[in-house]
Enzyme design. Structure first.
Site, PDB file in Angstrom:
ATOM      1  N   GLY A 274     162.778 -36.986  70.767  1.00 27.64           N
ATOM      2  CA  GLY A 274     162.465 -36.707  69.374  1.00 27.64           C
ATOM      3  C   GLY A 274     163.393 -37.351  68.381  1.00 27.64           C
ATOM      4  N   GLU A 316     164.672 -37.731  76.904  1.00 26.66           N
ATOM      5  CA  GLU A 316     163.379 -38.426  76.970  1.00 26.66           C
ATOM      6  C   GLU A 316     163.055 -39.132  75.661  1.00 26.66           C
ATOM      7  OE1 GLU A 316     160.897 -35.162  77.894  1.00 26.66           O
ATOM      8  OE2 GLU A 316     161.478 -35.079  80.008  1.00 26.66           O
ATOM      9  N   PRO A 317     163.815 -40.139  75.272  1.00 27.50           N
ATOM     10  CA  PRO A 317     163.478 -40.883  74.050  1.00 27.50           C
ATOM     11  C   PRO A 317     162.318 -41.838  74.291  1.00 27.50           C
ATOM     12  CG  PRO A 317     165.361 -41.876  75.121  1.00 27.50           C
ATOM     13  CD  PRO A 317     165.035 -40.638  75.912  1.00 27.50           C
ATOM     14  N   ARG A 360     148.473 -42.485  62.730  1.00 26.31           N
ATOM     15  CA  ARG A 360     149.514 -41.536  62.330  1.00 26.31           C
ATOM     16  C   ARG A 360     149.447 -41.114  60.856  1.00 26.31           C
ATOM     17  NH1 ARG A 360     154.433 -42.743  62.342  1.00 26.31           N
ATOM     18  NH2 ARG A 360     155.184 -40.655  62.932  1.00 26.31           N
ATOM     19  N   CYS A 391     135.239 -46.201  57.471  1.00 23.47           N
ATOM     20  CA  CYS A 391     134.443 -45.438  56.524  1.00 23.47           C
ATOM     21  C   CYS A 391     135.009 -44.028  56.372  1.00 23.47           C
ATOM     22  CB  CYS A 391     132.992 -45.397  56.998  1.00 23.47           C
ATOM     23  SG  CYS A 391     131.841 -44.806  55.741  1.00 23.47           S
ATOM     24  N   GLU A 392     136.247 -43.944  55.903  1.00 25.45           N
ATOM     25  CA  GLU A 392     136.942 -42.684  55.671  1.00 25.45           C
ATOM     26  C   GLU A 392     137.881 -42.872  54.499  1.00 25.45           C
ATOM     27  OE1 GLU A 392     136.818 -39.726  57.113  1.00 25.45           O
ATOM     28  OE2 GLU A 392     135.452 -40.215  58.759  1.00 25.45           O
ATOM     29  N   TYR A 421     153.456 -45.012  69.243  1.00 19.84           N
ATOM     30  CA  TYR A 421     152.284 -44.176  68.983  1.00 19.84           C
ATOM     31  C   TYR A 421     151.091 -44.892  68.350  1.00 19.84           C
ATOM     32  CZ  TYR A 421     155.502 -40.559  70.306  1.00 19.84           C
ATOM     33  OH  TYR A 421     156.404 -39.815  71.012  1.00 19.84           O
TER      34      TYR A 421
END
Length: 473
Positions: A274, A316-317, A360, A391-392, A421
């Site tokens: 994190g 856990e990076p 994201r 289309c958003e 990500y």
């Protein structure tokens, strides 16, 4: 080249108009990013105009040298911090950030283990040549088939997330025999200072055991023949700056750890990842060495207070290894001026990608930066919003940025810090194929994940390939 610019009242409070809308913020872009004599952005020594000619746009670009260097630095930092207290440290690369065969090989070459959380990620890591003994397997809903595959492959550890999972593993070990090391995922109750959807240690969420329930879970694991409880695991969130949350969480975990030592050895404490990176010029991420030392100091202090030895540490990076190494390259398609309150305006810059290659911003309001990459401009900076082609109305790539006022169709636009990500969350919304991933090293570019075509998407549609049903000929 500087441009006169004026802040807009419609800009978010953290965003200031730059003195130079061409400048590259040093903590946001890859370390070797620079502009050449013509003002063209170079990544890994290659002009992005050359990359566009060779691979098209949109294009995910990742600097292999930067990933490798970051992996070495993270590993060295945690080993040194733990070593000061006579403990060992293992660093798992969190595959969910960005997983491909080449990424697996880069990080394992540099001494990292790999964390996976689905059967698909497990299969890819193994296919890429990862040592199964250096894999950790996460997930809140690991199926029986996935657990069978993990045990059969000989993964180093499985992180147990529920009582149901203990019973699934108990049945598997009864059928197969042998032994399997496991950790318990525990919610320490510490809330990371992050978006609600990213805070993963509070009690009201899907992951792990509460501190109160973990003792019962540990006792059950220790009753199962073939399962060896080797430690506790906790992940307090994502995109975290500073060590305060990790220190508080470590204190609570060590108290549980000390209690569980009465029932047997518990050699590992996995404090997750994190660790945050810079997405904008105002972000000031904590140096990895400071994080490592702060966390190790906190664990050592809590152990000393209780008179117990410090366990070996694991981390856990993911984002902090690959995030800054990635840049997404787009081509501008259209621009338009939109009037805001008063006399303010915002320039909408539409690019040839969007929420299909970077979900994201639409998922949890993530902020990004952007720069024109194919030239420099002397035009004044203008408040801009980079949007995609989907289309958003929520299809936003960069919510707020100051770009040169003369940004125009055909310009290349680069968005940094997209190594984590973006590829992992990519989708085919509006039937848009996913872009290729190109790795840079030593002045050379190569495709490490092939881009999709519309034909690839059509090939999956059984309605186009199945014989016609009777009566519909």
């Amino acid at each position: 080249m500087s441009a006169v610019s004026h802040s807009s009242a419609s800009a978010p409070p953290w965003l200031s108009a730059p003195d130079d809308a061409n400048a590259l913020a040093p903590l946001v872009w890859p370390q070797n990013a620079e502009r050449d004599a013509d003002g063209v952005l170079q990544l890994g020594g290659i002009p992005v105009t050359t990359l566009r000619e060779s691979f098209g746009t949109p294009l995910w670009i990742i600097d292999e040298d930067e990933v490798r260097a970051r992996a070495r630095r993270v590993l060295d930092a945690f080993r040194a911090a733990a070593g000061r207290y006579g403990a060992q440290a293992r660093v798992y690369y969190a595959g969910k950030a960005f997983l491909s065969a080449e990424i697996v090989r880069w990080v394992t070459d540099e001494g990292l283990a790999v964390d996976v959380c689905t059967g698909g990620e497990l299969t890819l890591a193994l296919a890429a040549g990862a040592d199964p003994a250096r894999l950790g397997f996460h997930g809140n809903n690991k199926s029986v088939a996935e657990l069978e595959a993990a045990v059969a492959a000989g993964v180093g550890s499985i992180v147990i997330d529920s009582l149901v999972e203990i019973e699934r593993l108990a049945a598997i070990m009864q059928r197969r025999g042998g032994s399997q090391s496991v950790l318990l995922r525990v919610n320490s109750g510490v809330h990371a200072e992050t978006h609600d959807f990213l805070a993963t240690a509070h009690e009201d969420q899907k992951f792990g055991f509460t501190l109160a329930d973990a003792t019962t879970a540990a006792a059950r694991v220790r009753d199962v023949p073939g399962l060896t409880l080797v430690g506790l695991h906790c992940h307090i969130g994502s995109q975290i700056f500073g060590t305060a949350g990790f220190r508080e969480s470590a204190g609570r975990l060590i108290e549980l750890h000390a209690a569980l030592l009465e029932g047997g050895d518990l050699p590992v404490l996995n404090l997750g990842g994190g660790f945050g990176i810079a997405y904008t010029s105002v972000d000031q991420p904590t140096e990895i060495e400071d994080l490592a030392e702060g966390i190790a100091d906190a664990v050592a202090h809590e152990c000393e207070v209780r008179g117990i030895p410090i366990p070996n540490l694991a981390f856990e990076p993911g984002r902090s290894i690959v995030g800054r190494a990635g840049v997404t390259l787009y081509e501008v398609g259209t621009t338009k001026q939109v009037m805001l309150e008063g006399d303010a305006t915002r320039t909408y810059v539409s690019v040839d990608g969007g929420m299909s290659d970077n979900a994201r911003p639409s998922l949890y309001g993530a902020q990004y930066s952007a720069r024109i990459a194919s030239r420099v401009s002397s035009a004044p900076a203008a408040l801009s919003r980079v949007v995609g082609k989907h289309c958003e109305s929520g299809d936003i790539v960069v919510d707020a940025e100051y770009l040169p006022a003369d940004v125009a169709p055909g310009d290349l636009l680069a968005v940094p810090a997209t190594g984590a990500y973006c590829f992992s969350l990519a989708n085919n919304y509006n039937f848009v194929p996913r872009p290729p991933v190109v790795a840079l090293r030593g002045g050379q570019a190569r495709v490490i994940v092939r881009g999709e075509t519309v034909d690839d998407l059509l090939a999956r549609d059984a309605g186009l390939h199945a014989p016609p049903m009777e009566g519909n000929e």
